[in-house]
Design a protein around this motif. Structure first.
Motif, short mmCIF file in Angstrom:
data_model
loop_
_atom_site.label_atom_id
_atom_site.label_comp_id
_atom_site.label_asym_id
_atom_site.label_seq_id
_atom_site.Cartn_x
_atom_site.Cartn_y
_atom_site.Cartn_z
N ALA A 150 -1.64 -4.73 -2.22
CA ALA A 150 -0.86 -4.58 -0.99
C ALA A 150 0.43 -3.82 -1.25
O ALA A 150 1.07 -3.97 -2.29
CB ALA A 150 -0.55 -5.94 -0.40
N VAL A 151 0.80 -2.98 -0.30
CA VAL A 151 2.07 -2.27 -0.31
C VAL A 151 2.75 -2.56 1.02
O VAL A 151 2.15 -2.35 2.08
CB VAL A 151 1.86 -0.75 -0.48
CG1 VAL A 151 3.20 -0.02 -0.35
CG2 VAL A 151 1.22 -0.44 -1.82
N GLY A 152 3.97 -3.08 0.96
CA GLY A 152 4.59 -3.51 2.20
C GLY A 152 3.81 -4.63 2.86
O GLY A 152 3.72 -4.71 4.09
N SER A 153 3.17 -5.47 2.05
CA SER A 153 2.39 -6.63 2.50
C SER A 153 1.12 -6.26 3.25
O SER A 153 0.55 -7.08 3.96
CB SER A 153 3.23 -7.57 3.38
OG SER A 153 4.35 -8.04 2.66
N GLN A 154 0.64 -5.01 3.10
CA GLN A 154 -0.58 -4.65 3.80
C GLN A 154 -1.48 -3.75 2.95
O GLN A 154 -1.01 -3.04 2.06
CB GLN A 154 -0.28 -3.96 5.12
CG GLN A 154 0.32 -2.57 4.99
CD GLN A 154 0.56 -1.92 6.35
OE1 GLN A 154 0.59 -2.58 7.38
NE2 GLN A 154 0.72 -0.61 6.36
N THR A 155 -2.76 -3.83 3.23
CA THR A 155 -3.74 -2.90 2.68
C THR A 155 -4.43 -2.20 3.85
O THR A 155 -4.52 -2.75 4.94
CB THR A 155 -4.79 -3.60 1.80
OG1 THR A 155 -5.46 -4.61 2.59
CG2 THR A 155 -4.14 -4.27 0.59
N SER A 156 -4.92 -1.00 3.61
CA SER A 156 -5.52 -0.23 4.71
C SER A 156 -6.89 0.36 4.35
O SER A 156 -7.53 0.95 5.21
CB SER A 156 -4.58 0.90 5.14
OG SER A 156 -4.21 1.71 4.04
N VAL A 157 -7.32 0.21 3.11
CA VAL A 157 -8.63 0.72 2.68
C VAL A 157 -9.34 -0.37 1.89
O VAL A 157 -8.73 -1.01 1.02
CB VAL A 157 -8.48 1.99 1.80
CG1 VAL A 157 -9.85 2.44 1.27
CG2 VAL A 157 -7.83 3.12 2.59
N THR A 158 -10.61 -0.58 2.20
CA THR A 158 -11.41 -1.58 1.49
C THR A 158 -12.58 -0.89 0.81
O THR A 158 -13.32 -0.13 1.44
CB THR A 158 -11.94 -2.66 2.45
OG1 THR A 158 -10.84 -3.37 3.02
CG2 THR A 158 -12.83 -3.65 1.71
N LEU A 159 -12.73 -1.15 -0.48
CA LEU A 159 -13.83 -0.62 -1.28
C LEU A 159 -14.73 -1.78 -1.70
O LEU A 159 -14.25 -2.72 -2.35
CB LEU A 159 -13.30 0.09 -2.52
CG LEU A 159 -12.40 1.30 -2.30
CD1 LEU A 159 -11.42 1.45 -3.44
CD2 LEU A 159 -13.22 2.56 -2.14
N GLU A 160 -15.98 -1.72 -1.32
CA GLU A 160 -16.96 -2.70 -1.78
C GLU A 160 -17.83 -2.05 -2.85
O GLU A 160 -18.37 -0.95 -2.62
CB GLU A 160 -17.80 -3.21 -0.60
CG GLU A 160 -16.98 -3.98 0.42
CD GLU A 160 -17.85 -4.58 1.52
OE1 GLU A 160 -19.09 -4.43 1.43
OE2 GLU A 160 -17.29 -5.18 2.45
N LEU A 161 -17.97 -2.71 -3.97
CA LEU A 161 -18.64 -2.11 -5.12
C LEU A 161 -20.03 -2.69 -5.34
O LEU A 161 -20.28 -3.87 -5.06
CB LEU A 161 -17.80 -2.33 -6.39
CG LEU A 161 -16.30 -1.97 -6.28
CD1 LEU A 161 -15.62 -2.19 -7.62
CD2 LEU A 161 -16.12 -0.54 -5.81
N SER A 162 -20.92 -1.86 -5.84
CA SER A 162 -22.27 -2.32 -6.15
C SER A 162 -22.32 -3.01 -7.50
O SER A 162 -23.28 -3.73 -7.81
CB SER A 162 -23.25 -1.13 -6.15
OG SER A 162 -22.84 -0.15 -7.10
#
Length: 215
Positions: A150-162
């Motif tokens: 998190a940056v500034g208490s937030q995330t904006s991209v989610t990566l799901e891995l195999s």
């Protein structure tokens, strides 16, 4: 084993602070770290700039007030002043480290390097990314197998891995993660770039993930 870890802590702290000071130099000369191999950089520090400079300003005000209070004790005054100035440098260095160490997508090498200042640097093979999407989150609970940057208490991209990748924490603890959440100043651009890079390596387009992919 525990004693050796305790002895290693001062070295880790010194290395960490040297990297922060080095980041100040890179920031001053307008250079970035780890982007010289042809990869594309994606910044993430914009959301925390005001907060970090506000914190630095508070530290400066505190330094001035303490300096006035200790003016009759020169030895103590000088020692505290050095510590206060160093604290301000470290605070600014934390922001500088975020600026000069962006996420890096290297399509040729087939990797996405996800970072946060000098604390986290995880290289994710593109073929191990099962899905990538724009997802704004302001709350994060610590969960096994997940890494939230998190940056500034937030995330904006989610990566799901195999398949999992290894994250090495500050004190050397290693753990495997299968979901990585990070922040980007332009999350849509990062998602599009990762998708294009994955398609290029696969040779065929990935299936349409539906309208939520461009949210």
């Amino acid at each position: 084993m525990r004693a050796s870890r305790v002895l290693a802590v001062p070295g880790l702290v010194v290395r960490h602070e040297l990297r922060l000071l080095g980041s100040l130099w890179l920031w001053a000369v307008r250079r970035t770290h780890g982007t010289g191999g042809g990869g594309t950089a994606f910044g993430y520090a914009r959301g925390q700039g005001a907060m970090m400079f506000g914190f630095a300003f508070v530290c400066v005000i505190e330094s001035v007030m303490v300096s006035v209070l200790l003016r009759d004790w020169p030895a103590v005054h000088h020692a505290v002043l050095v510590l206060d100035v160093y604290t301000v440098l470290i605070v600014i260095g934390l922001h500088a480290a975020s600026v000069v160490r962006p996420h890096v997508l290297d399509a040729a090498a087939g990797t996405l390097r996800v970072r946060r200042a000098v604390h986290v640097d995880v290289s994710i093979p593109l073929e191990r990314i099962a899905s990538v999407r724009r997802e704004l989150r302001a709350t994060h609970e610590r969960t096994d197998g997940e890494l939230d940057l998190a940056v500034g208490s937030q995330t904006s991209v989610t990566l799901e891995l195999s398949g999992p990748v290894v994250h090495v924490a500050f004190f050397g603890r290693r753990r495997e993660v299968g979901v990585v959440r990070c922040h980007a100043d332009d999350p849509a651009a990062l998602v599009r770039a990762v998708d294009r890079a994955r398609e290029g390596r696969a040779g065929t387009p990935y299936p349409d993930r539906g309208p939520w992919s461009s949210m």
